[in-house]
Design a protein around this motif. Sequence first.
Motif, mmCIF file in Angstrom:
data_model
loop_
_atom_site.group_PDB
_atom_site.id
_atom_site.type_symbol
_atom_site.label_atom_id
_atom_site.label_comp_id
_atom_site.label_asym_id
_atom_site.label_seq_id
_atom_site.Cartn_x
_atom_site.Cartn_y
_atom_site.Cartn_z
ATOM 1 N N ARG A 23 15.218 6.776 -36.648
ATOM 2 C CA ARG A 23 14.848 7.453 -37.898
ATOM 3 C C ARG A 23 15.523 8.821 -37.999
ATOM 4 N N ALA A 24 15.559 9.540 -36.879
ATOM 5 C CA ALA A 24 16.183 10.862 -36.892
ATOM 6 C C ALA A 24 17.690 10.765 -37.095
ATOM 7 N N PHE A 25 18.333 9.818 -36.430
ATOM 8 C CA PHE A 25 19.781 9.635 -36.605
ATOM 9 C C PHE A 25 20.100 9.306 -38.059
ATOM 10 N N ALA A 26 19.336 8.373 -38.627
ATOM 11 C CA ALA A 26 19.585 7.962 -40.010
ATOM 12 C C ALA A 26 19.343 9.117 -40.978
ATOM 13 N N ALA A 27 18.320 9.917 -40.717
ATOM 14 C CA ALA A 27 18.023 11.061 -41.580
ATOM 15 C C ALA A 27 19.158 12.076 -41.570
ATOM 16 N N GLU A 28 19.916 12.087 -40.465
ATOM 17 C CA GLU A 28 21.064 12.993 -40.357
ATOM 18 C C GLU A 28 22.368 12.332 -40.774
ATOM 19 N N GLY A 29 22.267 11.153 -41.391
ATOM 20 C CA GLY A 29 23.447 10.533 -41.981
ATOM 21 C C GLY A 29 24.090 9.411 -41.208
ATOM 22 N N ALA A 30 23.577 9.073 -40.034
ATOM 23 C CA ALA A 30 24.183 8.003 -39.237
ATOM 24 C C ALA A 30 23.828 6.628 -39.783
ATOM 25 N N ARG A 31 24.720 5.698 -39.548
ATOM 26 C CA ARG A 31 24.434 4.285 -39.786
ATOM 27 C C ARG A 31 23.940 3.729 -38.459
ATOM 28 N N VAL A 32 22.699 3.226 -38.430
ATOM 29 C CA VAL A 32 22.114 2.814 -37.160
ATOM 30 C C VAL A 32 22.025 1.289 -37.063
ATOM 31 N N PHE A 33 22.329 0.802 -35.879
ATOM 32 C CA PHE A 33 22.245 -0.620 -35.560
ATOM 33 C C PHE A 33 21.216 -0.767 -34.444
ATOM 34 N N LEU A 34 20.126 -1.469 -34.751
ATOM 35 C CA LEU A 34 19.000 -1.573 -33.835
ATOM 36 C C LEU A 34 18.998 -2.922 -33.138
ATOM 37 N N ALA A 35 18.862 -2.900 -31.819
ATOM 38 C CA ALA A 35 18.803 -4.124 -31.037
ATOM 39 C C ALA A 35 17.507 -4.165 -30.243
ATOM 40 N N GLY A 36 17.001 -5.363 -30.018
ATOM 41 C CA GLY A 36 15.782 -5.532 -29.245
ATOM 42 C C GLY A 36 15.432 -6.991 -29.143
ATOM 43 N N ARG A 37 14.265 -7.276 -28.586
ATOM 44 C CA ARG A 37 13.849 -8.657 -28.388
ATOM 45 C C ARG A 37 12.925 -9.167 -29.479
#
Length: 249
Positions: A23-37
């Motif tokens: 959330r913090a990365f995206a709020a600062e303009g990043a495009r985030v790719f989330l991985a998990g199970r």
Amino acid sequence: MLLENKTAVIYGGGGSIGGAMARAFAAEGARVFLAGRTAAKLDAVAEDIRQAGGLAETAVVDALDETAVNGWVDSVAEVAGGVDVSVNVISHDAIFTPLIEMPVEGFARSMEKVARTFLLTTQAAARHMVKQGSGVILNFGGSDSTNSSPGLGTVQVGCEMIEAMRRQWACELGPHSVRVLSMRTGGVSEGMPDTPEIAPIKQQMADATLLGRTATLADVGRVAAFLVSDHARTLTSTQVNISCGALVD
């Protein structure tokens, strides 16, 4: 914004720490790719980010599977044009048993998981970062080797392993302008239930700090966003202590 036009991959992105960073990365303009199970947890974080106007995509990825990790990171790099940030915050299989009583097989499995996932995920990102001549690897849960405590079992040893890998990676990747960092908090009580059993533990965590409070999830996210930004370009091969004074340097 700190991370405009940056691409970040986060393993364990559906969890509390991974979600806070995402959330913090995206709020600062990043495009985030989330991985998990667990797809539902990843989707919940991604939806929060999208509702706030950010960019987020999800994928179910086993961070212990070499083929899966490499394939996913390669696909992210192809779509986004590169990988600027890689974070691994998947849970460890902690065994809280004194080492003298530790089952050898259990210890070996726990250490193998830590070593395998951090080597795989860092290798996958580093290959792309070396090519582009930039990038940040961020680890979470850095240890305090001067302040070990009894009863932590595989937790302390696993964190020390991550720190040793962080130092070696920083040495090898530094010439390619790739930074490697870790964060330590001394524990984040936010999100822990206020049950009669847990409430005293939360109070103990706060009492152990110099500020009378523990770091919040928002604190973790904000500091992480700064660390992976160009504003922290001089920082590598080090831990960043946001424990509110619980862990004294």
